[in-house]
Scaffold this motif. Structure first.
Motif, PDB file in Angstrom:
ATOM      1  N   LEU A  54      48.111  85.906  20.855  1.00 15.02           N
ATOM      2  CA  LEU A  54      48.856  84.881  21.577  1.00 15.02           C
ATOM      3  C   LEU A  54      50.238  84.650  20.979  1.00 15.02           C
ATOM      4  CD1 LEU A  54      45.995  82.328  22.260  1.00 15.02           C
ATOM      5  CD2 LEU A  54      47.102  83.835  23.901  1.00 15.02           C
ATOM      6  N   LEU A  55      50.323  84.660  19.661  1.00 14.27           N
ATOM      7  CA  LEU A  55      51.621  84.448  19.029  1.00 14.27           C
ATOM      8  C   LEU A  55      52.561  85.613  19.303  1.00 14.27           C
ATOM      9  CD1 LEU A  55      50.495  82.909  15.623  1.00 14.27           C
ATOM     10  CD2 LEU A  55      51.515  81.726  17.580  1.00 14.27           C
ATOM     11  N   ARG A  56      52.004  86.808  19.455  1.00 14.91           N
ATOM     12  CA  ARG A  56      52.827  87.967  19.821  1.00 14.91           C
ATOM     13  C   ARG A  56      53.491  87.731  21.170  1.00 14.91           C
ATOM     14  NH1 ARG A  56      49.074  91.685  19.631  1.00 14.91           N
ATOM     15  NH2 ARG A  56      49.513  92.354  17.499  1.00 14.91           N
ATOM     16  N   LEU A  57      52.751  87.201  22.125  1.00 15.35           N
ATOM     17  CA  LEU A  57      53.309  86.943  23.447  1.00 15.35           C
ATOM     18  C   LEU A  57      54.293  85.777  23.422  1.00 15.35           C
ATOM     19  CD1 LEU A  57      50.179  87.396  25.740  1.00 15.35           C
ATOM     20  CD2 LEU A  57      52.032  89.010  25.333  1.00 15.35           C
ATOM     21  N   LEU A  58      53.955  84.724  22.706  1.00 18.08           N
ATOM     22  CA  LEU A  58      54.856  83.581  22.620  1.00 18.08           C
ATOM     23  C   LEU A  58      56.151  83.933  21.897  1.00 18.08           C
ATOM     24  CD1 LEU A  58      52.319  80.744  21.764  1.00 18.08           C
ATOM     25  CD2 LEU A  58      53.575  81.004  23.907  1.00 18.08           C
ATOM     26  N   LEU A 283      55.472  89.416  30.364  1.00 16.81           N
ATOM     27  CA  LEU A 283      56.226  88.748  31.421  1.00 16.81           C
ATOM     28  C   LEU A 283      55.516  87.489  31.896  1.00 16.81           C
ATOM     29  CD1 LEU A 283      58.672  88.786  33.295  1.00 16.81           C
ATOM     30  CD2 LEU A 283      57.369  90.274  34.839  1.00 16.81           C
ATOM     31  N   LEU A 284      54.208  87.550  32.010  1.00 19.72           N
ATOM     32  CA  LEU A 284      53.441  86.386  32.451  1.00 19.72           C
ATOM     33  C   LEU A 284      53.654  85.198  31.525  1.00 19.72           C
ATOM     34  CD1 LEU A 284      51.253  84.763  33.913  1.00 19.72           C
ATOM     35  CD2 LEU A 284      49.530  86.115  32.697  1.00 19.72           C
ATOM     36  N   VAL A 285      53.499  85.402  30.240  1.00 19.90           N
ATOM     37  CA  VAL A 285      53.642  84.295  29.296  1.00 19.90           C
ATOM     38  C   VAL A 285      55.090  83.842  29.200  1.00 19.90           C
ATOM     39  CG1 VAL A 285      53.387  83.638  26.867  1.00 19.90           C
ATOM     40  CG2 VAL A 285      51.571  84.924  28.008  1.00 19.90           C
ATOM     41  N   SER A 286      56.037  84.778  29.249  1.00 17.23           N
ATOM     42  CA  SER A 286      57.449  84.400  29.205  1.00 17.23           C
ATOM     43  C   SER A 286      57.834  83.554  30.411  1.00 17.23           C
ATOM     44  CB  SER A 286      58.331  85.654  29.139  1.00 17.23           C
ATOM     45  OG  SER A 286      58.160  86.329  27.918  1.00 17.23           O
ATOM     46  N   ASN A 287      57.374  83.957  31.607  1.00 13.77           N
ATOM     47  CA  ASN A 287      57.670  83.179  32.805  1.00 13.77           C
ATOM     48  C   ASN A 287      57.030  81.804  32.749  1.00 13.77           C
ATOM     49  OD1 ASN A 287      59.221  85.192  33.918  1.00 13.77           O
ATOM     50  ND2 ASN A 287      57.743  85.790  35.486  1.00 13.77           N
ATOM     51  N   TRP A 288      55.772  81.758  32.303  1.00  9.56           N
ATOM     52  CA  TRP A 288      55.102  80.455  32.180  1.00  9.56           C
ATOM     53  C   TRP A 288      55.867  79.565  31.210  1.00  9.56           C
ATOM     54  CZ3 TRP A 288      52.404  78.742  27.613  1.00  9.56           C
ATOM     55  CH2 TRP A 288      51.810  77.469  27.761  1.00  9.56           C
ATOM     56  N   LEU A 289      56.219  80.089  30.058  1.00  7.05           N
ATOM     57  CA  LEU A 289      56.886  79.281  29.045  1.00  7.05           C
ATOM     58  C   LEU A 289      58.272  78.843  29.514  1.00  7.05           C
ATOM     59  CD1 LEU A 289      56.397  78.225  26.162  1.00  7.05           C
ATOM     60  CD2 LEU A 289      57.542  80.266  25.308  1.00  7.05           C
ATOM     61  N   ASN A 290      58.971  79.711  30.226  1.00  7.87           N
ATOM     62  CA  ASN A 290      60.320  79.374  30.672  1.00  7.87           C
ATOM     63  C   ASN A 290      60.297  78.433  31.873  1.00  7.87           C
ATOM     64  OD1 ASN A 290      63.052  79.272  31.197  1.00  7.87           O
ATOM     65  ND2 ASN A 290      63.171  81.337  32.039  1.00  7.87           N
ATOM     66  N   TYR A 291      59.666  78.865  32.968  1.00  2.00           N
ATOM     67  CA  TYR A 291      59.776  78.133  34.219  1.00  2.00           C
ATOM     68  C   TYR A 291      58.853  76.936  34.331  1.00  2.00           C
ATOM     69  CZ  TYR A 291      62.390  82.251  35.643  1.00  2.00           C
ATOM     70  OH  TYR A 291      63.314  83.269  35.725  1.00  2.00           O
ATOM     71  N   TYR A 292      57.694  76.976  33.696  1.00  2.00           N
ATOM     72  CA  TYR A 292      56.722  75.908  33.865  1.00  2.00           C
ATOM     73  C   TYR A 292      56.579  75.019  32.635  1.00  2.00           C
ATOM     74  CZ  TYR A 292      55.722  78.182  38.208  1.00  2.00           C
ATOM     75  OH  TYR A 292      55.864  78.703  39.470  1.00  2.00           O
ATOM     76  N   VAL A 293      57.240  75.389  31.571  1.00  2.00           N
ATOM     77  CA  VAL A 293      57.265  74.543  30.389  1.00  2.00           C
ATOM     78  C   VAL A 293      58.706  74.118  30.106  1.00  2.00           C
ATOM     79  CG1 VAL A 293      56.681  74.347  27.943  1.00  2.00           C
ATOM     80  CG2 VAL A 293      55.197  75.657  29.463  1.00  2.00           C
ATOM     81  N   TYR A 294      59.524  75.060  29.690  1.00  2.00           N
ATOM     82  CA  TYR A 294      60.892  74.754  29.270  1.00  2.00           C
ATOM     83  C   TYR A 294      61.715  74.099  30.375  1.00  2.00           C
ATOM     84  CZ  TYR A 294      65.771  75.805  28.007  1.00  2.00           C
ATOM     85  OH  TYR A 294      67.111  75.734  27.759  1.00  2.00           O
ATOM     86  N   GLN A 295      61.626  74.603  31.609  1.00  2.00           N
ATOM     87  CA  GLN A 295      62.463  74.086  32.685  1.00  2.00           C
ATOM     88  C   GLN A 295      61.941  72.769  33.268  1.00  2.00           C
ATOM     89  OE1 GLN A 295      65.345  75.277  33.319  1.00  2.00           O
ATOM     90  NE2 GLN A 295      65.164  77.142  32.104  1.00  2.00           N
ATOM     91  N   LEU A 296      60.716  72.397  32.963  1.00  2.00           N
ATOM     92  CA  LEU A 296      60.130  71.185  33.530  1.00  2.00           C
ATOM     93  C   LEU A 296      59.935  70.072  32.512  1.00  2.00           C
ATOM     94  CD1 LEU A 296      57.362  72.578  35.925  1.00  2.00           C
ATOM     95  CD2 LEU A 296      59.762  72.105  36.404  1.00  2.00           C
ATOM     96  N   THR A 297      59.777  70.412  31.267  1.00  2.00           N
ATOM     97  CA  THR A 297      59.403  69.416  30.271  1.00  2.00           C
ATOM     98  C   THR A 297      60.551  68.444  29.994  1.00  2.00           C
ATOM     99  OG1 THR A 297      58.245  69.175  28.151  1.00  2.00           O
ATOM    100  CG2 THR A 297      60.157  70.644  28.184  1.00  2.00           C
ATOM    101  N   PRO A 298      60.266  67.179  29.733  1.00  2.00           N
ATOM    102  CA  PRO A 298      61.330  66.245  29.386  1.00  2.00           C
ATOM    103  C   PRO A 298      61.845  66.510  27.976  1.00  2.00           C
ATOM    104  CG  PRO A 298      59.198  65.172  29.199  1.00  2.00           C
ATOM    105  CD  PRO A 298      58.937  66.530  29.787  1.00  2.00           C
TER     106      PRO A 298
END
Length: 312
Positions: A54-58, A283-298
């Motif tokens: 998991l850390l490899r993907l993150l 790509l899956l984890v990068s997209n999740w982290l970018n679009y659904y975490v980073y771009q949405l989180t306060p």
């Protein structure tokens, strides 16, 4: 990462229609940056191997990610020392007062056990409920995806007559979701489980969207309409040898497992496995982290009410 462009640039509409993420100068100027806080609930027996996967993907993202590791209980594990668990893992009571940008809950070797019979089922339900108020987006993997769909939406899995093990071809069922940006029309992903979700039940649920599926392995990526919950039915985090290690383990235990499909060269377990899913998993984890975490989180994690959904 997004491309920053001048306000009202005509190219913006074209790029957005092609699923290229752009950010206006105004939005960029008002955007504060800080590390992403991600919690990992590791339910797999081999903790260190799963941590590494998991850390490899993150780590394959330009974002800075601060990770906390969470354990479901403080019982001794057969596969990792108690010192490792005490030194690197936290108990839920130590984090329940916090908010996180992202949470990942791993699979678990519980595919043939009824959810209510799992020894820590009440604890899993408590953490899932907590995540809906304290985490911007949750990524559920394999068994955790089935468990969360059951707990949150009342959708139960179907037990299979034999283990679904192998690397399967998948296709996109929708195009215009940030999570799928950069995805090919078809891609491979590994599965290792004794159950699967009914695709038609998932499609019929008003709060869920099936994003990708396999003709052989069924639903793969399912997203809640709120964007808070992403259910991935397989194991994009697996390394090249993981399915082989599981196959050899089951052989040694006298379980007579079937050879993982589409995995070994020439379907011969004496030959080397073929890794076909690493680019997809990254790509899956990068997209999740970018679009659904980073771009949405306060920016201020104390204000979870500031989260706004994507217009998909």
């Amino acid at each position: 990462m997004p491309v920053k462009i001048p306000d009202n640039l005509p190219a913006a509409g074209i790029l957005e229609s092609e699923n290229i993420f752009v950010m206006s100068e105004t939005r960029a100027a008002n955007q504060d940056i800080r590390p992403m806080k991600v919690l990992i609930l590791n339910l797999m027996p081999n903790k260190i191997e799963t941590e590494t996967q998991l850390l490899r993907l993150l780590g394959n993202t330009p974002l800075q990610v601060d990770v906390d590791l969470l354990r479901i209980h403080d019982k001794a594990s057969k596969h990792v020392s108690i010192d490792h668990m005490n030194n690197f893992y936290r108990d839920f009571e130590q984090v329940r007062h916090k908010n996180y940008d992202g949470l990942i809950i791993t699979g678990a070797p519980l595919g043939q056990v009824e959810f209510e019979d799992v020894s820590y089922w009440d604890h899993i339900r408590e953490i899932i409920d907590w995540s809906q108020q304290h985490v911007t987006s949750v990524l559920f993997l394999c068994w955790a995806a089935h468990a969360a769909l059951f707990h949150l939406y009342g959708l139960n899995r179907k037990l299979l007559s034999s283990k679904r093990s192998g690397v399967f071809n998948h296709k996109r069922t929708t195009k215009h979701y940030p999570l799928l940006r950069g995805f090919d029309d078809e891609f491979f992903a590994p599965h290792s489980r004794f159950a699967e979700m009914d695709v038609e039940l998932l499609r019929a649920h008003p709060e869920l969207q099936v994003l990708t599926e396999s003709d052989t392995a069924g639903a793969y990526m399912v997203l809640s309409k709120s964007n808070r919950n992403l259910f991935v039915m397989g194991h994009p985090e697996y390394q090249k040898s993981t399915l082989k290690d599981e196959y050899l383990r089951d052989l040694a235990q006298g379980l007579k497992p079937e050879i993982p499909e589409n995995y070994f060269s020439d379907n011969d377990p004496e030959k080397s496995p073929i890794a076909r899913w690493h680019s997809h998993g990254s790509l899956l984890v990068s997209n999740w982290l970018n679009y659904y975490v980073y771009q949405l989180t306060p920016y201020n994690l104390d204000d979870m009410s500031a989260i706004t959904p994507w217009e998909s």
